[in-house]
Design a protein around this motif. Structure first.
Motif, short mmCIF file in Angstrom:
data_model
loop_
_atom_site.label_atom_id
_atom_site.label_comp_id
_atom_site.label_asym_id
_atom_site.label_seq_id
_atom_site.Cartn_x
_atom_site.Cartn_y
_atom_site.Cartn_z
N MET A 1 -8.63 -32.08 19.10
CA MET A 1 -9.49 -32.84 20.00
C MET A 1 -10.26 -33.97 19.33
SD MET A 1 -11.29 -29.96 22.42
CE MET A 1 -10.43 -29.15 23.76
N GLN A 2 -10.67 -33.77 18.08
CA GLN A 2 -11.64 -34.67 17.47
C GLN A 2 -11.10 -35.34 16.20
OE1 GLN A 2 -15.05 -35.37 18.51
NE2 GLN A 2 -14.21 -34.53 20.41
N PRO A 3 -11.64 -36.51 15.86
CA PRO A 3 -11.25 -37.17 14.60
C PRO A 3 -11.93 -36.52 13.42
CG PRO A 3 -12.97 -38.43 15.68
CD PRO A 3 -12.62 -37.30 16.62
N ALA A 4 -11.39 -36.76 12.25
CA ALA A 4 -12.05 -36.30 11.02
C ALA A 4 -13.25 -37.18 10.73
CB ALA A 4 -11.06 -36.37 9.86
N PRO A 5 -14.35 -36.61 10.24
CA PRO A 5 -15.51 -37.44 9.86
C PRO A 5 -15.18 -38.27 8.62
CG PRO A 5 -15.85 -35.18 9.14
CD PRO A 5 -14.59 -35.18 9.94
N LYS A 6 -15.81 -39.42 8.53
CA LYS A 6 -15.57 -40.32 7.39
C LYS A 6 -16.31 -39.88 6.12
CE LYS A 6 -14.64 -44.35 10.33
NZ LYS A 6 -14.70 -43.64 11.62
N GLY A 7 -17.18 -38.90 6.26
CA GLY A 7 -17.93 -38.35 5.13
C GLY A 7 -18.56 -37.04 5.53
N ASN B 1 2.46 -35.25 23.02
CA ASN B 1 1.38 -34.40 23.54
C ASN B 1 0.77 -33.50 22.48
OD1 ASN B 1 1.61 -35.27 26.28
ND2 ASN B 1 3.45 -34.02 26.50
N SER B 2 1.43 -33.38 21.33
CA SER B 2 0.96 -32.49 20.27
C SER B 2 0.10 -33.27 19.28
CB SER B 2 2.15 -31.86 19.54
OG SER B 2 2.93 -31.08 20.43
N LYS B 3 -1.17 -32.91 19.20
CA LYS B 3 -2.11 -33.57 18.29
C LYS B 3 -2.44 -32.71 17.07
CE LYS B 3 -2.33 -36.59 21.59
NZ LYS B 3 -1.46 -37.78 21.53
N CYS B 4 -2.17 -31.41 17.15
CA CYS B 4 -2.41 -30.48 16.06
C CYS B 4 -1.35 -29.39 16.11
CB CYS B 4 -3.80 -29.87 16.19
SG CYS B 4 -4.16 -28.57 14.97
N LEU B 5 -0.89 -28.93 14.94
CA LEU B 5 0.10 -27.88 14.85
C LEU B 5 -0.57 -26.60 14.36
CD1 LEU B 5 1.62 -30.65 14.60
CD2 LEU B 5 3.36 -29.43 13.30
N ALA B 6 -0.38 -25.50 15.08
CA ALA B 6 -0.93 -24.20 14.70
C ALA B 6 0.24 -23.26 14.42
CB ALA B 6 -1.81 -23.65 15.82
N ILE B 7 0.33 -22.77 13.20
CA ILE B 7 1.53 -22.05 12.77
C ILE B 7 1.16 -20.66 12.27
CG2 ILE B 7 3.58 -22.14 11.30
CD1 ILE B 7 3.04 -25.17 11.00
N TYR B 8 1.69 -19.64 12.96
CA TYR B 8 1.49 -18.25 12.58
C TYR B 8 2.71 -17.80 11.78
CZ TYR B 8 1.43 -13.14 13.06
OH TYR B 8 1.47 -11.80 12.81
N ILE B 9 2.48 -17.35 10.55
CA ILE B 9 3.56 -17.07 9.59
C ILE B 9 3.50 -15.61 9.14
CG2 ILE B 9 4.54 -17.66 7.33
CD1 ILE B 9 3.14 -20.42 7.65
N GLU B 10 4.65 -14.92 9.23
CA GLU B 10 4.76 -13.60 8.63
C GLU B 10 5.55 -13.65 7.33
OE1 GLU B 10 5.94 -10.60 11.43
OE2 GLU B 10 4.30 -11.09 12.80
N GLY B 11 6.49 -14.57 7.24
CA GLY B 11 7.25 -14.76 6.01
C GLY B 11 7.74 -16.19 5.92
N LEU B 12 7.79 -16.72 4.71
CA LEU B 12 8.19 -18.11 4.50
C LEU B 12 9.27 -18.13 3.42
CD1 LEU B 12 7.29 -20.90 5.57
CD2 LEU B 12 5.76 -21.06 3.63
N ASP B 13 10.53 -18.14 3.88
CA ASP B 13 11.62 -18.08 2.90
C ASP B 13 12.13 -19.45 2.49
OD1 ASP B 13 12.81 -18.67 5.30
OD2 ASP B 13 14.08 -16.89 5.38
N SER B 14 11.61 -20.52 3.10
CA SER B 14 12.00 -21.88 2.73
C SER B 14 10.76 -22.72 2.46
CB SER B 14 12.85 -22.51 3.85
OG SER B 14 14.01 -21.74 4.11
N HIS C 1 -13.48 -31.63 28.74
CA HIS C 1 -13.74 -33.06 28.52
C HIS C 1 -13.48 -33.47 27.06
CE1 HIS C 1 -15.69 -32.73 32.47
NE2 HIS C 1 -15.54 -34.03 32.55
N GLY C 2 -12.77 -32.64 26.34
CA GLY C 2 -12.36 -33.03 24.99
C GLY C 2 -13.35 -32.76 23.89
#
Length: 469
Positions: free
Chosen positions: A300-306, A214-227, A441-442
Motif C-alpha cells: 500500500m505505501q512507499p518506502a520512507p526516504k530516511g 495488480n500485484s504491488k507486493c509478493l508474499a511467499i510462504y515457503i516450506e522448502g526451497l530446493d532451487s 482507502h489505502g
C-alpha cells in the motif's frame, strides 16, 4: 525438481493458470462432497466467464455441462486442465493433455512424494518438462484472483481486491489468508497454492507477479526451497517488495514439512535461509501475523526516504509501546528537535500545555479532530519528516470516526509527497471499524502498536533494499 533459472516458457504460460479462456476439470463430479464438484461449483459461483469442460467417463452431464470421457474428446482448445483424479490415473491424463496441446496443468491430487512416492512424482515432472507442459502441484488447494473473478480449486471464497500476490506451499495457510482478507480487508491481487511444487517453482510465479499490474507486493510462504539460486535470481529481477516466511526449521518441523509438501530441509538452518533472503532482497517475517501485516503495508505505501519517523498519538502508553518496539527492531525514533528544529513549536499550537512535543508526540487524551488535523498537517508538510505513524486511543471525548475521516483526507491531499502513513487504532468496535475504513482507502492500519511499528520498519528496510539494487 530443481530449476536452475526461471524458465521463460513457464512464466509465459502462467497467465493460463489465472486467466484461462477454457478449463478442463478432469475428475469433475456430480456429488457435492467431491473435490471435482467443488472446482466446477467455485468457478460458477464466483463468476468465471470462460468455458468449462467437465471430464468424467461415467457421466453425461456435470453441473449442466456436457461431460467428456477424456481431455482429447473436448471439441475446443484447452488453456488449463485441473486434475482431481487418483494418483495412478494422473500419467494417462497428462499424456492426453500433451496430445491435446493443453497450455498448463494443475494437479490437486495428493499421494506423491509426500508419502514416499518421489520416483513417481519425478517421472511425471520430467514428462511434463520434456513436452514443455508446465505442471503446478501436485497436492495443492488451487488458485484464483478477485480481479478476474477466478476461483479454481476447492476454495470457499475469493479474497477482496488488493495489492498482495500470495504464493504458498500450504493450502491451509493460504485459506487462512483468504479468510483474513474477507474479515480484515487484507487485499490480494492473486493467490496460488504450489503444494509439492514438483515442476513450476517459486521463481516462476515470482517472475509472473513481477509483470502483473495488480500485484504491488509478493508474499511467499515457503516450506522448502530446493532451487535457491533461481529464487534469488527471480527476486532480484522484480522491482517490487517481497516478503517471505520460512517454516519447517525446528527438529519436528523438518519432518512435518516433508510429510506435508515433500519439502526437504536437512542440512539447512535459519542462517542458511537468512543468507538466501538477504541475497534475494526479500524481507523475512518470523510469524504469520507479521507476514500478513508487513505484506499489506508494503503493498500500500512507499518506502520512507530516511528514518525520521514521527508519531502523533492521543495516548502516551501507545507512544511508549511504539518507541520501545522501534528500538527493539533496530530503528530508534528521533526527537523532534533532531528531525526539524521548528517542528515541535509548530505542533505545540495543536496540543494542550500538558501535551508532549517530543517523539512520540502526545497531543493528549482530550485531542479533538481539529488538533489531530493540525498536528498531522505539520508533520506531513515538513520536508525533514520521512514517515508518519498515527495512533487513536478511544477516550470518552475522542471522535474516532471524525479522526478517521480527516486522516483519509490528509493522506489523499499529501500522498504525492511519497511519505508512508500508517495508523494504529487500539480499542473496541469503533476502532475495528476505523481500521477497516482506513485499509479500504489505502492506509495500513492495525490494532496494536507493535504491528504498526513492524509495518513501518519493513517499509524502511525495503527502502534500504532498493538503494542497494
Amino acid at each position: 525438481m530443481i530449476v536452475k533459472h526461471p524458465r521463460e516458457y513457464v512464466v509465459d504460460k502462467l497467465q493460463y493458470a489465472l486467466n484461462p479462456k477454457t478449463i478442463a476439470v478432469v475428475g469433475a463430479s456430480r456429488y457435492s462432497t467431491k473435490v471435482g464438484y467443488k472446482v466446477v461449483d467455485g468457478l460458477l459461483t464466483w463468476g468465471y466467464k470462460g468455458k468449462i469442460y467437465p471430464v468424467n467417463p461415467r457421466a453425461d452431464k456435470v453441473a449442466g455441462f456436457t461431460a467428456y470421457k477424456t481431455v482429447k474428446d473436448i471439441p475446443d482448445e484447452i488453456d488449463l486442465a485441473f486434475l482431481a483424479v487418483p494418483a495412478h490415473i494422473v500419467k494417462s491424463v497428462l499424456e492426453d493433455c500433451v496430445e491435446k496441446k493443453v497450455k498448463i496443468v494443475v494437479i490437486a491430487t495428493s499421494a506423491f512424494k509426500e508419502i514416499g512416492r518421489g520416483t513417481l512424482q519425478d517421472e511425471l515432472t520430467q514428462y511434463c518438462r520434456d513436452h514443455e507442459l508446465p505442471l503446478i502441484g501436485p497436492n495443492l488447494v488451487g488458485m484464483g484472483s478477485p480481479y478476474l473473478n477466478f476461483n479454481c480449486g476447492f476454495i470457499p471464497y475469493l479474497p477482496i481486491k488488493g495489492p498482495v500476490a500470495m504464493i504458498s506451499q500450504s493450502g491451509a495457510n493460504l485459506l487462512a489468508a483468504l479468510g483474513t482478507s474477507q474479515k480484515d480487508h487484507f487485499g490480494m491481487s492473486f493467490f496460488v497454492g504450489l503444494g509439492n511444487k514438483a515442476d513450476v517453482d517459486f521463481c516462476e510465479f515470482i517472475s509472473y507477479a513481477g509483470r502483473d499490474e495488480n500485484s504491488k507486493c509478493l508474499a511467499i510462504y515457503i516450506e522448502g526451497l530446493d532451487s535457491p539460486d533461481a529464487f534469488i535470481e527471480a527476486c532480484r529481477s522484480v522491482d517490487k517488495p517481497i516478503v517471505t516466511i520460512k517454516v519447517g526449521g525446528s527438529k519436528i518441523g523438518e519432518k512435518a514439512a516433508f510429510a506435508h509438501t515433500a519439502s526437504e530441509n536437512k542440512g539447512t538452518n535459519d542462517a542458511f535461509y537468512d543468507d538466501i533472503f538477504e541475497k534475494a532482497g526479500a524481507i523475512r517475517a518470523t510469524t504469520w501475523q507479521e507476514f500478513l501485516d508487513i505484506s499489506m503495508a508494503l503493498g500500500m505505501q512507499p518506502a520512507p526516504k530516511g528514518d525520521n519517523i514521527v508519531m502523533i498519538t492521543n495516548g502516551g502508553g501507545s507512544g511508549l509501546l511504539s518507541c520501545d518496539h522501534f528500538e527493539r527492531r533496530g530503528m530508534p525514533m528521533h526527537e523532534l528537535a533532531e528531525i526539524s528544529p521548528n517542528l515541535a513549536g509548530r505542533i505545540r499550537a495543536y496540543m494542550p500545555m500538558f501535551g508532549s512535543p517530543l517523539n512520540p508526540v502526545d497531543i493528549s487524551g482530550t485531542a479533538s479532530p481539529v488538533q489531530y488535523k493540525g498536528a498531522f498537517t505539520q508533520v506531513m508538510r515538513d520536508p525533514n519528516v520521512h514517515g508518519i505513524l498515527g495512533s487513536i486511543c478511544p477516550t470518552a471525548v475522542t471522535d474516532v470516526p471524525a479522526v478517521t475521516n480527516l486522516v483519509i483526507d490528509i493522506y489523499e491531499t499529501y500522498k504525492h509527497l511519497g511519505k508512508p502513513f500508517i495508523m494504529e487504532c487500539q480499542g473496541g468496535e469503533e476502532c475495528q471499524e476505523a481500521i477497516m475504513k482506513l485499509r479500504d482507502h489505502g492506509i495500513p492500519a492495525y490494532p496494536t502498536a507493535e504491528q504498526a511499528v513492524n509495518a513501518m520498519v519493513a517499509l524502511y528496510k525495503y527502502g534500504q533494499i532498493k538503494n542497494k539494487k
